[in-house]
Design a protein around this motif. Structure first.
Motif, PDB file in Angstrom:
ATOM      1  N   SER A   9      36.984 -26.604   6.102  1.00  0.00           N
ATOM      2  CA  SER A   9      37.029 -25.152   6.326  1.00  0.00           C
ATOM      3  C   SER A   9      36.397 -24.877   7.678  1.00  0.00           C
ATOM      4  N   VAL A  10      37.205 -24.825   8.710  1.00  0.00           N
ATOM      5  CA  VAL A  10      36.652 -24.824  10.062  1.00  0.00           C
ATOM      6  C   VAL A  10      36.745 -23.492  10.782  1.00  0.00           C
ATOM      7  N   SER A  11      37.585 -22.610  10.292  1.00  0.00           N
ATOM      8  CA  SER A  11      37.875 -21.407  11.064  1.00  0.00           C
ATOM      9  C   SER A  11      36.886 -20.288  10.758  1.00  0.00           C
ATOM     10  N   HIS A  12      36.885 -19.822   9.528  1.00  0.00           N
ATOM     11  CA  HIS A  12      36.002 -18.715   9.136  1.00  0.00           C
ATOM     12  C   HIS A  12      35.214 -19.014   7.869  1.00  0.00           C
ATOM     13  N   ASN A  14      36.619 -19.559   5.114  1.00  0.00           N
ATOM     14  CA  ASN A  14      37.384 -18.928   4.032  1.00  0.00           C
ATOM     15  C   ASN A  14      37.608 -19.888   2.874  1.00  0.00           C
ATOM     16  N   THR A  15      38.066 -21.073   3.203  1.00  0.00           N
ATOM     17  CA  THR A  15      38.413 -22.032   2.145  1.00  0.00           C
ATOM     18  C   THR A  15      37.145 -22.540   1.459  1.00  0.00           C
ATOM     19  N   VAL A  53      45.257 -23.244   6.312  1.00  0.00           N
ATOM     20  CA  VAL A  53      46.568 -23.691   6.810  1.00  0.00           C
ATOM     21  C   VAL A  53      46.582 -23.552   8.325  1.00  0.00           C
ATOM     22  N   TYR A  54      46.968 -24.623   8.991  1.00  0.00           N
ATOM     23  CA  TYR A  54      47.020 -24.650  10.459  1.00  0.00           C
ATOM     24  C   TYR A  54      48.426 -25.052  10.884  1.00  0.00           C
ATOM     25  N   LEU A  55      49.078 -24.139  11.560  1.00  0.00           N
ATOM     26  CA  LEU A  55      50.461 -24.397  11.991  1.00  0.00           C
ATOM     27  C   LEU A  55      51.288 -24.916  10.815  1.00  0.00           C
ATOM     28  N   ARG A  56      51.154 -24.196   9.694  1.00  0.00           N
ATOM     29  CA  ARG A  56      51.926 -24.419   8.463  1.00  0.00           C
ATOM     30  C   ARG A  56      51.547 -25.687   7.703  1.00  0.00           C
ATOM     31  N   THR A  82      43.733 -21.633   1.870  1.00  0.00           N
ATOM     32  CA  THR A  82      43.728 -20.228   2.272  1.00  0.00           C
ATOM     33  C   THR A  82      44.591 -20.133   3.522  1.00  0.00           C
ATOM     34  N   LEU A  85      49.159 -16.067   6.193  1.00  0.00           N
ATOM     35  CA  LEU A  85      50.469 -15.598   5.745  1.00  0.00           C
ATOM     36  C   LEU A  85      50.793 -16.197   4.384  1.00  0.00           C
ATOM     37  N   PHE A 113      41.185 -14.099   5.879  1.00  0.00           N
ATOM     38  CA  PHE A 113      40.993 -13.596   7.243  1.00  0.00           C
ATOM     39  C   PHE A 113      41.562 -14.576   8.260  1.00  0.00           C
TER      40      PHE A 113
HETATM   41  C1  LIG Z   1      44.855 -22.392  15.068  1.00  0.00           C
HETATM   42  C2  LIG Z   1      45.187 -21.677  13.795  1.00  0.00           C
HETATM   43  C3  LIG Z   1      46.462 -21.852  13.231  1.00  0.00           C
HETATM   44  C4  LIG Z   1      46.817 -21.166  12.052  1.00  0.00           C
HETATM   45  N1  LIG Z   1      48.073 -21.355  11.528  1.00  0.00           N
HETATM   46  C5  LIG Z   1      48.437 -20.679  10.386  1.00  0.00           C
HETATM   47  C6  LIG Z   1      49.745 -20.845   9.829  1.00  0.00           C
HETATM   48  O1  LIG Z   1      50.593 -21.584  10.315  1.00  0.00           O
HETATM   49  N2  LIG Z   1      50.037 -20.150   8.696  1.00  0.00           N
HETATM   50  C7  LIG Z   1      49.150 -19.311   8.090  1.00  0.00           C
HETATM   51  O2  LIG Z   1      49.479 -18.693   7.098  1.00  0.00           O
HETATM   52  N3  LIG Z   1      47.881 -19.138   8.602  1.00  0.00           N
HETATM   53  C8  LIG Z   1      47.507 -19.807   9.721  1.00  0.00           C
HETATM   54  N4  LIG Z   1      46.232 -19.671  10.235  1.00  0.00           N
HETATM   55  C9  LIG Z   1      45.240 -18.869   9.485  1.00  0.00           C
HETATM   56  C10 LIG Z   1      44.316 -19.742   8.631  1.00  0.00           C
HETATM   57  O3  LIG Z   1      45.072 -20.515   7.733  1.00  0.00           O
HETATM   58  C11 LIG Z   1      43.342 -18.875   7.815  1.00  0.00           C
HETATM   59  O4  LIG Z   1      42.541 -18.088   8.663  1.00  0.00           O
HETATM   60  C12 LIG Z   1      42.505 -19.748   6.898  1.00  0.00           C
HETATM   61  O5  LIG Z   1      41.904 -18.928   5.923  1.00  0.00           O
HETATM   62  C13 LIG Z   1      41.427 -20.508   7.663  1.00  0.00           C
HETATM   63  O6  LIG Z   1      40.657 -21.211   6.729  1.00  0.00           O
HETATM   64  P1  LIG Z   1      39.163 -21.677   7.024  1.00  0.00           P
HETATM   65  O7  LIG Z   1      38.357 -20.469   7.445  1.00  0.00           O
HETATM   66  O8  LIG Z   1      38.723 -22.239   5.729  1.00  0.00           O
HETATM   67  O9  LIG Z   1      39.271 -22.726   8.084  1.00  0.00           O
HETATM   68  C14 LIG Z   1      45.876 -20.302  11.413  1.00  0.00           C
HETATM   69  C15 LIG Z   1      44.601 -20.148  11.988  1.00  0.00           C
HETATM   70  C16 LIG Z   1      44.257 -20.806  13.156  1.00  0.00           C
HETATM   71  C17 LIG Z   1      42.865 -20.620  13.749  1.00  0.00           C
END
Ligand SMILES: Cc1cc2nc3c(=O)[nH]c(=O)nc-3n(C[C@H](O)[C@H](O)[C@H](O)COP(=O)(O)O)c2cc1C
Length: 152
Positions: A9-12, A14-15, A53-56, A82, A85, A113
Motif C-alpha cells: 500500500s504505497v500511495s495513500h 488505502n489498501t 491498482v496501478y495501471l490496471r 483498492t 476506478l 482516494f
Molecule cells: C501511478 C498510479 C496509477 C494508478 N492506476 C490506476 C488504475 O489503472 N486504475 C485504477 O482504478 N486506479 C489507479 N490508481 C489509483 C489507485 O489504485 C488507488 O489510489 C489505490 O487506492 C492506491 O492504493 P494504496 O493507497 O493502498 O497504494 C493509480 C494510482 C497511481 C498513483
C-alpha cells in the motif's frame, strides 16, 4: 485457523486500511511482501494478497512476491484491491496463485482516494474513501472467509 495478510500500500495507505480491517476479523498479522519468507507461507491456512491498482494491475511488488512463491503450495487464499476506478481485474493474480497450488476463495475490492493524473488536477477522486462502510464490508468479508471451511 492461522491467517496472514500480505499487502502493498504505497500511495495513500488505502489498501492498508482495508487490510487492517480484514486482519482484525481474522486475527491475522498484516505484512509487506518483503517481510515474509515465501517458504513460511505454508504454515498458514489462509493468506490474503492485496494492493492498490496501478495501471490496471496489482502493484509490482505484490506480483513479484507471488511469482516467487514455491510451487506445490497448499491452503486457501484471497485477493483484495483498492482502486480509483471500478472494474478491478483479479484474474491474473488469481491465476498466478492457482498455479502455485493455492485455492483462491474470494476477492474483495473497493473504490479509494486516487490522485493519479488527471484526478490530481481536481484534488483527487473518491475523497474520504475507503470509508467506514468499506471497512465494515472488508471486516465482514474476512469473517465470512474465516467461517467457510477449506474445500476438499
Ligand atoms: C501511478 C498510479 C496509477 C494508478 N492506476 C490506476 C488504475 O489503472 N486504475 C485504477 O482504478 N486506479 C489507479 N490508481 C489509483 C489507485 O489504485 C488507488 O489510489 C489505490 O487506492 C492506491 O492504493 P494504496 O493507497 O493502498 O497504494 C493509480 C494510482 C497511481 C498513483
Amino acid at each position: 485457523m492461522k491467517a496472514l495478510i500480505v499487502c502493498t500500500s504505497v500511495s495513500h495507505g488505502n489498501t492498508r486500511r482495508i487490510a487492517d480491517a480484514m486482519g482484525q476479523a481474522l486475527r491475522a498479522e498484516v505484512v509487506e511482501p518483503e517481510q515474509v519468507d515465501v517458504e513460511r507461507l505454508s504454515g498458514f491456512d489462509l493468506v490474503g494478497f492485496g494492493s492498490g491498482v496501478y495501471l490496471r494491475r496489482f502493484h509490482p511488488r505484490l506480483r513479484r512476491f507471488v511469482r516467487a512463491l514455491p510451487a506445490g503450495g497448499r491452503g486457501r487464499a484471497f485477493v483484495f484491491a483498492t482502486s480509483g476506478l471500478p472494474g478491478v481485474r483479479f484474474q491474473p493474480l488469481e491465476r498466478a496463485l492457482g498455479q502455485k497450488g493455492l485455492q483462491v476463495d474470494g476477492t474483495f475490492s473497493c473504490r479509494a482516494f486516487d490522485t493519479f493524473l488527471p484526478f490530481r488536477l481536481v484534488g483527487g477522486l473518491n475523497k474520504g474513501l475507503p470509508g467506514p462502510a468499506d471497512l465494515e464490508r472488508a471486516h465482514a468479508f474476512a469473517e465470512g472467509l474465516a467461517g467457510s471451511p477449506a474445500k476438499a
